[in-house]
Design a protein around this motif. Structure first.
Motif, mmCIF file in Angstrom:
data_model
loop_
_atom_site.group_PDB
_atom_site.id
_atom_site.type_symbol
_atom_site.label_atom_id
_atom_site.label_comp_id
_atom_site.label_asym_id
_atom_site.label_seq_id
_atom_site.Cartn_x
_atom_site.Cartn_y
_atom_site.Cartn_z
ATOM 1 N N GLU A 149 96.050 -52.681 77.965
ATOM 2 C CA GLU A 149 94.974 -53.657 77.785
ATOM 3 C C GLU A 149 94.307 -53.457 76.424
ATOM 4 O O GLU A 149 94.014 -54.422 75.713
ATOM 5 N N LEU A 150 94.076 -52.205 76.063
ATOM 6 C CA LEU A 150 93.472 -51.912 74.763
ATOM 7 C C LEU A 150 94.389 -52.367 73.626
ATOM 8 O O LEU A 150 93.929 -52.971 72.645
ATOM 9 N N ASP B 256 94.346 -56.139 73.406
ATOM 10 C CA ASP B 256 93.063 -56.590 72.868
ATOM 11 C C ASP B 256 93.023 -56.432 71.351
ATOM 12 O O ASP B 256 92.568 -57.326 70.620
ATOM 13 N N ARG B 257 93.514 -55.307 70.869
ATOM 14 C CA ARG B 257 93.504 -55.068 69.425
ATOM 15 C C ARG B 257 94.465 -55.993 68.695
ATOM 16 O O ARG B 257 94.188 -56.430 67.570
ATOM 17 N N GLY C 190 90.800 -61.542 69.394
ATOM 18 C CA GLY C 190 90.055 -62.783 69.566
ATOM 19 C C GLY C 190 90.551 -63.948 68.749
ATOM 20 O O GLY C 190 89.853 -64.951 68.597
ATOM 21 N N TYR D 115 98.379 -64.563 68.982
ATOM 22 C CA TYR D 115 98.833 -64.442 70.369
ATOM 23 C C TYR D 115 100.246 -63.869 70.472
ATOM 24 O O TYR D 115 100.534 -63.027 71.328
ATOM 25 N N ALA E 299 100.284 -60.207 70.568
ATOM 26 C CA ALA E 299 99.704 -59.584 71.756
ATOM 27 C C ALA E 299 100.570 -59.779 72.995
ATOM 28 O O ALA E 299 100.489 -58.990 73.947
ATOM 29 N N LEU F 249 100.612 -57.853 76.662
ATOM 30 C CA LEU F 249 100.101 -58.522 77.856
ATOM 31 C C LEU F 249 101.119 -58.434 78.985
ATOM 32 O O LEU F 249 100.757 -58.237 80.148
ATOM 33 N N SER G 294 91.466 -58.462 83.769
ATOM 34 C CA SER G 294 91.883 -58.023 82.437
ATOM 35 C C SER G 294 92.641 -59.131 81.717
ATOM 36 O O SER G 294 92.384 -59.419 80.542
ATOM 37 N N ARG H 296 90.319 -62.082 80.866
ATOM 38 C CA ARG H 296 89.453 -61.784 79.723
ATOM 39 C C ARG H 296 90.196 -61.992 78.403
ATOM 40 O O ARG H 296 89.636 -62.499 77.432
ATOM 41 N N LEU H 297 91.467 -61.620 78.394
ATOM 42 C CA LEU H 297 92.236 -61.670 77.153
ATOM 43 C C LEU H 297 92.796 -63.050 76.852
ATOM 44 O O LEU H 297 92.824 -63.475 75.690
ATOM 45 N N THR H 298 93.271 -63.755 77.869
ATOM 46 C CA THR H 298 93.958 -65.029 77.613
ATOM 47 C C THR H 298 93.383 -66.215 78.364
ATOM 48 O O THR H 298 93.833 -67.344 78.153
#
Length: 343
Positions: free
Chosen positions: A195-196, A199-200, A204, A209, A212, A216, A249, A252-254
Motif C-alpha cells: 500500500e505504501l 501510494d508513493r 495523487g 496510475y 502504481a 495495487l 486501502s 483510498r488509492l483509486t
C-alpha cells in the motif's frame, strides 16, 4: 464431481437462470456477488473452485500475464487432466465476463485455486513490477537495483506464504489453524508495504496510475491471502474486518479515479484542436483506450469489498467457513461455483 450439499448449504455450478439473467441484464456481477440489477439485492456468492488439475502444483504451469484469460489457464490444465466438461466451464466464465478478474490478483471470492495458480499470479505481478524502471525513467524517477532486489524478495516471501497456506490443509486442525494465523499476520505486513509503495508511485496524480498499478495488484493479492487465511481458520469477524481493510486501502488509492481522469490524460496525446470533429474522435478513442483499465480498477475494488460476503449466510446456516472452503476444494470439474443467497 460437482460440489454438493453440506449442512444444508447448496454449493453448486451456476444455474442456468442466473447465467441467463446475467446475459439479459436482470442480474449483474459485483465483485464475487451476483446481484439483482433493479435493487442490488444479492442472489448468489461466486467462488473460485480448485479442480485437482489446478491444485496439483503441475510444474508445466508457466507464469501468466496479469491480464491473461482464466479460460486459457484452466483450459490447458483441464485438458491435461482429461476433464470432458471443459466447454461448459468456459461458457460459464464467458457469460460471467469474469475471466480476467478470476486470474488477476483480485480473484473471485477466497483464494483457493492452489499454490500453482497462486504462484503464477504472484509471478505475474512481480514481472509487472520488474518492468517499471523503463516507465519510471520517462518521468524522471528511478528504481535502483537495491530497491528492485528488495521488491523481488518480498514477492518470494509472498509465494512462501501462499505455499504455507496451501500446505496447512494437509495438517491437523490445531496445526492448520496456527499456520493460517501466521500467514494472516505476515500477509498484513506485506499488504501495508505494498500500500505504501502504491501510494508513493501514484502520489495523487492520475498520470502516474500505470506506475502504481502493479503495486495495487500486489496489495489486492496479499489482502486476499490474508482474508483467505482468516476464513480458513474460522475467524469470521477478523476476516470481515480484514476484507473491509483491504477494500478501504484500494478505495483510498483509486476510488477517486475514473474514466474521465484517465481519458483526459490519454487524449492529451492528440493534437486535434478542441471542439473539432477530430477532437471528438480523439476523445472517443481515448475513452475506449482506458476503458479496460478503469474496469480493472472497479473490479479490483469490488472483489476486495465482497471477499468475506458469504460469511453472514454461512453463519445463519450453521456452516463453518472452513467446511465451506473444504467443500470448494473438493470440486474436481467446475472452475467457478455459486452459493445461492439465503432468502
Amino acid at each position: 464431481m460437482i460440489a454438493g450439499a453440506i449442512g444444508g448449504l447448496l454449493l453448486r455450478e451456476i444455474p442456468g437462470p442466473l447465467l441467463h439473467g446475467l446475459a439479459s441484464g436482470e442480474y449483474r456481477l459485483f465483485g464475487s456477488t451476483i446481484r439483482q440489477a433493479a435493487n442490488g439485492r444479492i442472489v448468489g456468492f461466486l467462488q473460485e473452485a480448485a479442480p485437482r488439475a489446478l491444485q496439483s502444483g503441475n510444474p508445466v504451469l508457466a507464469p501468466v500475464s496479469i491480464a491473461a484469460d482464466l479460460g486459457q489457464l484452466v483450459q490447458g490444465e483441464l485438458i491435461r487432466a482429461g476433464v470432458k466438461r471443459l466447454e461448459a466451464g468456459m461458457a460459464v466464465l464467458q457469460t460471467l465476463g469474469a475471466a480476467n478478474l478470476a486470474v488477476s490478483a483480485a480473484g473471485l471470492g477466497v483464494s483457493l485455486v492452489g499454490f500453482a495458480v497462486m504462484s503464477a499470479r504472484i509471478e505475474a505481478v512481480r514481472q509487472a513490477v520488474s518492468a517499471l524502471p523503463d516507465q519510471i525513467a520517462d518521468v524522471g524517477r528511478k528504481i535502483d537495483q537495491i530497491q528492485q532486489d528488495a521488491v523481488d524478495l518480498e514477492f518470494v516471501e509472498i509465494q512462501a506464504l501462499a505455499r504455507s497456506a496451501d500446505e496447512a490443509w494437509r495438517l491437523s486442525d490445531v496445526a492448520a489453524e496456527s499456520r493460517w494465523r501466521e500467514v494472516a499476520r505476515a500477509a498484513l505486513h506485506h499488504q501495508a508495504r505494498f500500500e505504501l509503495r502504491a501510494d508513493r508511485m501514484l502520489a495523487g496524480d492520475a498520470r502516474r496510475y500505470a506506475l502504481a498499478d502493479p503495486f495495487l495488484d500486489a496489495l489486492a493479492l496479499t489482502a486476499a491471502l490474508r482474508v483467505s487465511a482468516l476464513i480458513a481458520s474460522n475467524e469470521s469477524q477478523a476476516a470481515r474486518e480484514a476484507a473491509a481493510d483491504g477494500a478501504r486501502s484500494l478505495e483510498r488509492l483509486t476510488g477517486g479515479l475514473g474514466l474521465a481522469d484517465l481519458s483526459r490524460i490519454e487524449q492529451r496525446k492528440s493534437d486535434a484542436p478542441p471542439g473539432t470533429r477530430q477532437w471528438a474522435l480523439a476523445q472517443a478513442c481515448a475513452n475506449e483506450a482506458v476503458r479496460d483499465t478503469v474496469r480493472k480498477m472497479r473490479q479490483r475494488e469490488a472483489a476486495a469489498l465482497t471477499r468475506a460476503a458469504p460469511l453472514a449466510d454461512l453463519a445463519q446456516r450453521g456452516v463453518t467457513p472452513r467446511d465451506w472452503l473444504a467443500q470448494v476444494r473438493a470440486e474436481t470439474e467446475a472452475p467457478v461455483l455459486v452459493m445461492l443467497a439465503d432468502r
